[in-house]
Design a protein around this motif. Structure first.
Motif, PDB file in Angstrom:
ATOM      1  N   GLU A   1     -32.676 -36.784  15.268  1.00 10.06           N
ATOM      2  CA  GLU A   1     -31.608 -37.724  15.121  1.00 10.06           C
ATOM      3  C   GLU A   1     -31.701 -38.636  13.859  1.00 10.06           C
ATOM      4  O   GLU A   1     -30.896 -38.951  13.100  1.00 10.06           O
ATOM      5  CB  GLU A   1     -31.235 -38.540  16.223  1.00 10.06           C
ATOM      6  CG  GLU A   1     -29.881 -39.595  16.119  1.00 10.06           C
ATOM      7  CD  GLU A   1     -29.634 -40.072  17.534  1.00 10.06           C
ATOM      8  OE1 GLU A   1     -29.075 -41.118  17.463  1.00 10.06           O
ATOM      9  OE2 GLU A   1     -30.160 -39.827  18.558  1.00 10.06           O
ATOM     10  N   GLN A   2     -33.211 -39.260  13.848  1.00 11.28           N
ATOM     11  CA  GLN A   2     -33.415 -40.002  12.549  1.00 11.28           C
ATOM     12  C   GLN A   2     -33.159 -39.263  11.485  1.00 11.28           C
ATOM     13  O   GLN A   2     -32.686 -40.029  10.315  1.00 11.28           O
ATOM     14  CB  GLN A   2     -34.866 -40.294  12.730  1.00 11.28           C
ATOM     15  CG  GLN A   2     -35.060 -41.890  13.437  1.00 11.28           C
ATOM     16  CD  GLN A   2     -36.605 -42.183  13.438  1.00 11.28           C
ATOM     17  OE1 GLN A   2     -37.490 -41.395  13.741  1.00 11.28           O
ATOM     18  NE2 GLN A   2     -37.142 -43.361  13.001  1.00 11.28           N
ATOM     19  N   TYR A   3     -33.940 -38.074  11.234  1.00  9.92           N
ATOM     20  CA  TYR A   3     -33.551 -37.199  10.185  1.00  9.92           C
ATOM     21  C   TYR A   3     -32.186 -37.314   9.807  1.00  9.92           C
ATOM     22  O   TYR A   3     -31.690 -37.240   8.697  1.00  9.92           O
ATOM     23  CB  TYR A   3     -34.224 -36.000  10.370  1.00  9.92           C
ATOM     24  CG  TYR A   3     -35.801 -35.769  10.189  1.00  9.92           C
ATOM     25  CD1 TYR A   3     -36.211 -36.248   8.983  1.00  9.92           C
ATOM     26  CD2 TYR A   3     -36.593 -35.523  11.043  1.00  9.92           C
ATOM     27  CE1 TYR A   3     -37.625 -36.326   8.678  1.00  9.92           C
ATOM     28  CE2 TYR A   3     -37.806 -35.472  11.057  1.00  9.92           C
ATOM     29  CZ  TYR A   3     -38.201 -35.919   9.758  1.00  9.92           C
ATOM     30  OH  TYR A   3     -39.804 -35.682   9.376  1.00  9.92           O
ATOM     31  N   ASP A   4     -31.357 -36.758  10.976  1.00 10.88           N
ATOM     32  CA  ASP A   4     -29.826 -36.814  10.550  1.00 10.88           C
ATOM     33  C   ASP A   4     -29.208 -38.283  10.202  1.00 10.88           C
ATOM     34  O   ASP A   4     -28.273 -38.213   9.161  1.00 10.88           O
ATOM     35  CB  ASP A   4     -29.105 -36.395  11.855  1.00 10.88           C
ATOM     36  CG  ASP A   4     -29.414 -35.105  12.319  1.00 10.88           C
ATOM     37  OD1 ASP A   4     -29.791 -34.245  11.684  1.00 10.88           O
ATOM     38  OD2 ASP A   4     -29.187 -34.553  13.560  1.00 10.88           O
TER      39      ASP A   4
ATOM     40  N   ARG B   1     -35.492 -31.386   3.722  1.00  6.69           N
ATOM     41  CA  ARG B   1     -36.732 -30.369   3.892  1.00  6.69           C
ATOM     42  C   ARG B   1     -37.703 -30.903   4.737  1.00  6.69           C
ATOM     43  O   ARG B   1     -38.314 -30.041   5.489  1.00  6.69           O
ATOM     44  CB  ARG B   1     -37.365 -30.337   2.141  1.00  6.69           C
ATOM     45  CG  ARG B   1     -37.052 -29.708   1.322  1.00  6.69           C
ATOM     46  CD  ARG B   1     -37.970 -29.460   0.140  1.00  6.69           C
ATOM     47  NE  ARG B   1     -38.519 -30.769  -0.259  1.00  6.69           N
ATOM     48  CZ  ARG B   1     -37.835 -31.731  -1.210  1.00  6.69           C
ATOM     49  NH1 ARG B   1     -36.798 -30.994  -1.659  1.00  6.69           N
ATOM     50  NH2 ARG B   1     -38.418 -32.719  -1.797  1.00  6.69           N
ATOM     51  N   GLU B   2     -37.820 -32.125   4.764  1.00  8.69           N
ATOM     52  CA  GLU B   2     -38.497 -32.984   6.040  1.00  8.69           C
ATOM     53  C   GLU B   2     -37.915 -32.332   7.260  1.00  8.69           C
ATOM     54  O   GLU B   2     -38.743 -32.182   8.142  1.00  8.69           O
ATOM     55  CB  GLU B   2     -38.825 -34.288   5.793  1.00  8.69           C
ATOM     56  CG  GLU B   2     -39.603 -34.525   4.712  1.00  8.69           C
ATOM     57  CD  GLU B   2     -39.764 -36.153   4.599  1.00  8.69           C
ATOM     58  OE1 GLU B   2     -39.176 -36.870   5.354  1.00  8.69           O
ATOM     59  OE2 GLU B   2     -40.262 -36.682   3.689  1.00  8.69           O
TER      60      GLU B   2
ATOM     61  N   ALA C   1     -27.445 -38.338   6.376  1.00 13.97           N
ATOM     62  CA  ALA C   1     -25.947 -39.077   6.263  1.00 13.97           C
ATOM     63  C   ALA C   1     -26.035 -40.128   5.401  1.00 13.97           C
ATOM     64  O   ALA C   1     -25.119 -40.233   4.490  1.00 13.97           O
ATOM     65  CB  ALA C   1     -25.509 -39.343   7.691  1.00 13.97           C
ATOM     66  N   GLU C   2     -27.087 -40.873   5.378  1.00 14.31           N
ATOM     67  CA  GLU C   2     -27.007 -42.262   4.648  1.00 14.31           C
ATOM     68  C   GLU C   2     -27.460 -41.823   3.225  1.00 14.31           C
ATOM     69  O   GLU C   2     -26.466 -42.371   2.040  1.00 14.31           O
ATOM     70  CB  GLU C   2     -28.097 -43.182   5.103  1.00 14.31           C
ATOM     71  CG  GLU C   2     -27.946 -43.959   6.269  1.00 14.31           C
ATOM     72  CD  GLU C   2     -29.061 -44.801   6.527  1.00 14.31           C
ATOM     73  OE1 GLU C   2     -30.196 -45.091   5.745  1.00 14.31           O
ATOM     74  OE2 GLU C   2     -29.215 -45.296   7.681  1.00 14.31           O
TER      75      GLU C   2
ATOM     76  N   GLU D   1     -38.682 -35.465  20.507  1.00 16.50           N
ATOM     77  CA  GLU D   1     -38.120 -34.649  19.329  1.00 16.50           C
ATOM     78  C   GLU D   1     -36.723 -34.782  19.037  1.00 16.50           C
ATOM     79  O   GLU D   1     -36.125 -34.927  17.866  1.00 16.50           O
ATOM     80  CB  GLU D   1     -38.189 -32.934  19.737  1.00 16.50           C
ATOM     81  CG  GLU D   1     -39.739 -32.691  19.688  1.00 16.50           C
ATOM     82  CD  GLU D   1     -40.400 -32.903  21.085  1.00 16.50           C
ATOM     83  OE1 GLU D   1     -39.891 -33.264  22.183  1.00 16.50           O
ATOM     84  OE2 GLU D   1     -41.812 -32.770  21.081  1.00 16.50           O
ATOM     85  N   GLU D   2     -35.621 -34.933  20.006  1.00 17.00           N
ATOM     86  CA  GLU D   2     -34.484 -35.164  19.763  1.00 17.00           C
ATOM     87  C   GLU D   2     -34.106 -36.732  18.987  1.00 17.00           C
ATOM     88  O   GLU D   2     -33.495 -36.702  18.122  1.00 17.00           O
ATOM     89  CB  GLU D   2     -33.730 -35.241  21.120  1.00 17.00           C
ATOM     90  CG  GLU D   2     -33.625 -33.890  21.688  1.00 17.00           C
ATOM     91  CD  GLU D   2     -33.053 -33.806  23.135  1.00 17.00           C
ATOM     92  OE1 GLU D   2     -32.333 -32.764  23.426  1.00 17.00           O
ATOM     93  OE2 GLU D   2     -33.269 -34.843  23.645  1.00 17.00           O
ATOM     94  N   ARG D   3     -34.848 -37.493  19.249  1.00 18.28           N
ATOM     95  CA  ARG D   3     -34.821 -38.833  18.631  1.00 18.28           C
ATOM     96  C   ARG D   3     -35.271 -38.850  17.142  1.00 18.28           C
ATOM     97  O   ARG D   3     -34.669 -39.366  16.215  1.00 18.28           O
ATOM     98  CB  ARG D   3     -35.702 -39.869  19.318  1.00 18.28           C
ATOM     99  CG  ARG D   3     -35.124 -40.295  20.636  1.00 18.28           C
ATOM    100  CD  ARG D   3     -35.815 -41.672  20.974  1.00 18.28           C
ATOM    101  NE  ARG D   3     -37.186 -41.676  20.991  1.00 18.28           N
ATOM    102  CZ  ARG D   3     -38.053 -41.559  22.171  1.00 18.28           C
ATOM    103  NH1 ARG D   3     -37.158 -41.316  23.274  1.00 18.28           N
ATOM    104  NH2 ARG D   3     -39.389 -41.579  22.146  1.00 18.28           N
TER     105      ARG D   3
END
Length: 132
Positions: free
Chosen positions: A11-14, A113-114, A18-19, A6-8
């Motif tokens: 982090e992907q969403y973050d 949103r995702e 950011a991009e 879940e943390e990974r």
């Protein structure tokens, strides 16, 4: 320290957010060019011109570029402005830049949103596990 699945994902969403926000920060939006470019055939209105003949024999002029936009100050009314050879390139560039800005803004919103949806799913899953 072991990072959970879940943390990974979070982090992907973050990283996606950011991009997308970085891309958005490099773009600009000009409200004067918030519209589209369309090509239309027109009647000139000169007496005796081929465009004023009856509908079966009429030949319109064009197509000519026009800038269509909504006047948000006056009831969202649709307006259009003829674009000549000198300003059509400028309008095309500015309209395209505005479209890129809108696209980047939608991407930021979609990613947020995702991420929020994923966080709600995790919270729901955790709540079920705690209740069982």
């Amino acid at each position: 320290m072991d990072v959970s699945y879940e943390e990974r994902i979070i982090e992907q969403y973050d990283n996606e957010i950011a991009e997308a926000e970085e891309k958005l920060s490099k773009l600009s939006f000009d409200p004067d060019y918030d519209g589209i470019i369309v090509y239309q055939y027109i009647k000139c209105g000169k007496k005796g011109c081929r465009c004023t003949l009856d509908i079966e024999h009429r030949t319109l002029h064009g197509p000519y570029p026009h800038f269509q936009y909504r006047d948000k100050k006056n009831g969202n009314k649709l307006h259009q402005k003829y674009l000549n050879r000198k300003n059509v390139k400028e309008y095309r560039e500015k309209v395209n830049a505005n479209n890129e800005y809108k696209k980047a803004k939608r991407e930021v919103s979609r990613s947020k949103r995702e991420k929020a949806k994923y966080l709600r799913e995790i919270a729901k899953k955790d709540k079920k596990e705690d209740g069982e």
